[in-house]
Design an enzyme around this catalytic site. Sequence first.
Site, short mmCIF file in Angstrom:
data_model
loop_
_atom_site.label_atom_id
_atom_site.label_comp_id
_atom_site.label_asym_id
_atom_site.label_seq_id
_atom_site.Cartn_x
_atom_site.Cartn_y
_atom_site.Cartn_z
N HIS A 114 0.81 -1.22 0.00
CA HIS A 114 0.00 0.00 0.00
C HIS A 114 0.84 1.27 0.00
O HIS A 114 0.33 2.34 0.31
CB HIS A 114 -0.96 0.03 1.20
CG HIS A 114 -1.85 -1.18 1.29
ND1 HIS A 114 -2.77 -1.50 0.32
CD2 HIS A 114 -1.95 -2.15 2.22
CE1 HIS A 114 -3.41 -2.60 0.66
NE2 HIS A 114 -2.92 -3.03 1.80
N ARG B 199 -1.32 18.37 2.43
CA ARG B 199 0.10 18.73 2.50
C ARG B 199 0.72 18.54 1.13
O ARG B 199 0.05 18.06 0.20
CB ARG B 199 0.82 17.83 3.50
CG ARG B 199 0.59 16.34 3.22
CD ARG B 199 1.43 15.43 4.07
NE ARG B 199 1.00 14.05 4.00
CZ ARG B 199 1.28 13.20 3.03
NH1 ARG B 199 1.98 13.62 1.99
NH2 ARG B 199 0.86 11.95 3.05
#
Length: 760
Positions: A293, A366
């Site tokens: 992942h 971000r």
Amino acid sequence: MPAAMALALRRSHRGRRCGLHGLALGLAALQQQPGPPAVTSLQRWLSCSSVAASSARPAIDKLLVANRGEIACRVFTTAKRLGIPTVAVFSEADRLSRHVAMADEAYCIGPAAARDSYLRTDRILEVASMTGATAVHPGYGFLSENSGFAGACEERGIAFVGPPPAAILAMGDKSEAKAAMLAAGVPVVPGYHGEEQGEERLQQEAARVGYPLLVKAVMGGGGKGMKLAEKPEQFLNALHSARREALAGFGDDRVLLERFITRPRHIEVQVFADSHGEAVYLFERDCSVQRRHQKVIEEAPAPGISQAFRQAIGESAVAAARAVGYRSAGTVEFIVDVDSGGGGGSGHGGGQQQQQDYFFMEMNTRLQVEHPVTEAISGVDLVEWQLRVAAGERLPLRQQDLAIKGHAFEARLYAEKPENNFLPAGGRVLRWQVPPGAVFFTDGPLRVDSGVQQGDLVGVNYDPMIAKLICTGPDRAAALSSLHSALQQLQVSGLPTNTEFLKRITQNEEFKQGAVDTSFISRHERELLGAEPVGQSVLALAALVFQQAAVRQAAAAAAAAAGGTGLRAPWSVFNGFRVNHGTSCEVAFSHPRSEAQHQLCIEQARNGTTRVVGSGVGSAGSQGSAGGLAVHGVEVGEDSVCAEIGGQRLAANWCMHSHGEDEVLDLRPVIRKWLRTGAASQLAGTVTTPMPGRIVFVSKGDEVEEGEALVVVEAMKMEHTVRAPCAGTVQELHSFADAQIQEGHVLAVVVPAQAAAATA
């Protein structure tokens, strides 16, 4: 032999042949004349495509970067170009780090552990106040998506270079984010996002959503706190593991459930918004090539999609940002269901062809690790835009002013062992040399973003990423070719890395065609991670370098024993010369990547000729045998070697280091790791940890089944389950929660069931 090839050797310290102790080697593939990349025409193309940066300095008096490593270096690079004074913070482990040297000022804020340094809001804000910093850039990771930190900055009159606290909070809570997206008309994956977190309720919701499904931390990201349950009996284990990771990484063990799409593409959109109501998307990135992942190779733009899809998913991303009052750089991640249609369109954008569906997954509030590929195709310095927006300026460009120029790839270089399920690894970087023509932290045909320097120690405290290689070209094929060339020429040694794995991806035919989804690595596991044969000449060169290195070590030891007098008796000469006699020296090693054992003999005849014989290079025989490979003109320098072997001239750099019980010799420009024969006990019931880290869970009970979880180790902010190698009884248990352990530590001894019955 192919133009570039690599290997790695292992040999036992035990045993003694011809006065030389066995060593473990690691070798690299060889390239006769690795020339610099051809970049002249590409440089001309890039110079035409770049968007000119504004020369005016943003209204920031001093910038503190609350981060470390390559992202801190990246931010400092732009700040320096804009004339903004900078402040670094660092842990005790980072005193000599590159980001500390790049800043105008630097301050130690605590011990190595992130919780005692980079996650200490109070200490970071204390440094900001003390130095007069008027803005704080959080980078990514650590406090970058902490709404409390963003709010604390604003309360002190310090600009937070990022979104408002409310937007971070809204998107950080994945359940709240999904609700906001539904309200904004952004498609979301079916699942459960409720507040009720009891196990019984979650099991009921899992049954409603259906299997396979993902258990995801509400506050998670980067693959942390995300577990797959393929069937109901796996659900509770996935839930418990996800909660532990979430609590350790984010301080919040709430989870959500989502339908697992079996053939997804991971496509994300870079968005940017200012405080004046303007918002744009800077196109998409494909991040489908992942292991565990976590992203490995990213590219922009995404291959094989239509302009209608690009516009639809881009507008959805902007709608997502507007829904939470976003400001600054952000990334909206989508899952694209490959099986839902053909032709690469969007099910939400219209058009004549059958379209694929996409679903909102999450928003990262971000700057992303992979932001350089967006910078490469858009010509925008995203950090500069962040600083300008934080200073109250408007976005420099509108949507209609933005255009895609060329193609870009980013490859993440990790300290890890791909052949061992990509487990993170540690060690000292003994060689670090980037390809010729590379630039750092700024646009170029070959860009390298790295906070690592030669001599740095990569340990268990922080992320195992060593560097990012970003390659750009006028089209996808050119950019991919540039990436492969850069990986061939990259030199890094002293610790295990995924360099060879990345190279294999770039050569995969399916990847070359852009036909990827998130199962790409598992689907091509044999090709990407399988055994690789090694050429005879490479094996022979390995043996020669091993021999010369061992001779030098023995000579140095003899000189030290002589007290440094400089006197050399004939018997202290280690070049193999014997009066009226030939000599031979045996070298044994194994090569895990090719699953082969090798035993070579270096034979020097009375007439001065040298041959290498043995397994893999011909049959051993008497002095002067015609078997094996003839060797001429061996030249071994301090860090380089060249020789003519079997009629072919080979040249490489080399570097020797220790790794556990092994001594590893790396030859460059291409690496293979070789492991020492018999270096570790492989008793069926002995369970050892494959990496250094911290124990977070120890199983209870004496009887275990094969594959049952015994211990869970946390390393590099991820959990790794160590399982019983066989069914039996736990005879010894050398594990307890919160213990710090090193690689190879014996966790437990399991006596097989049949052995226990025999001794009963």
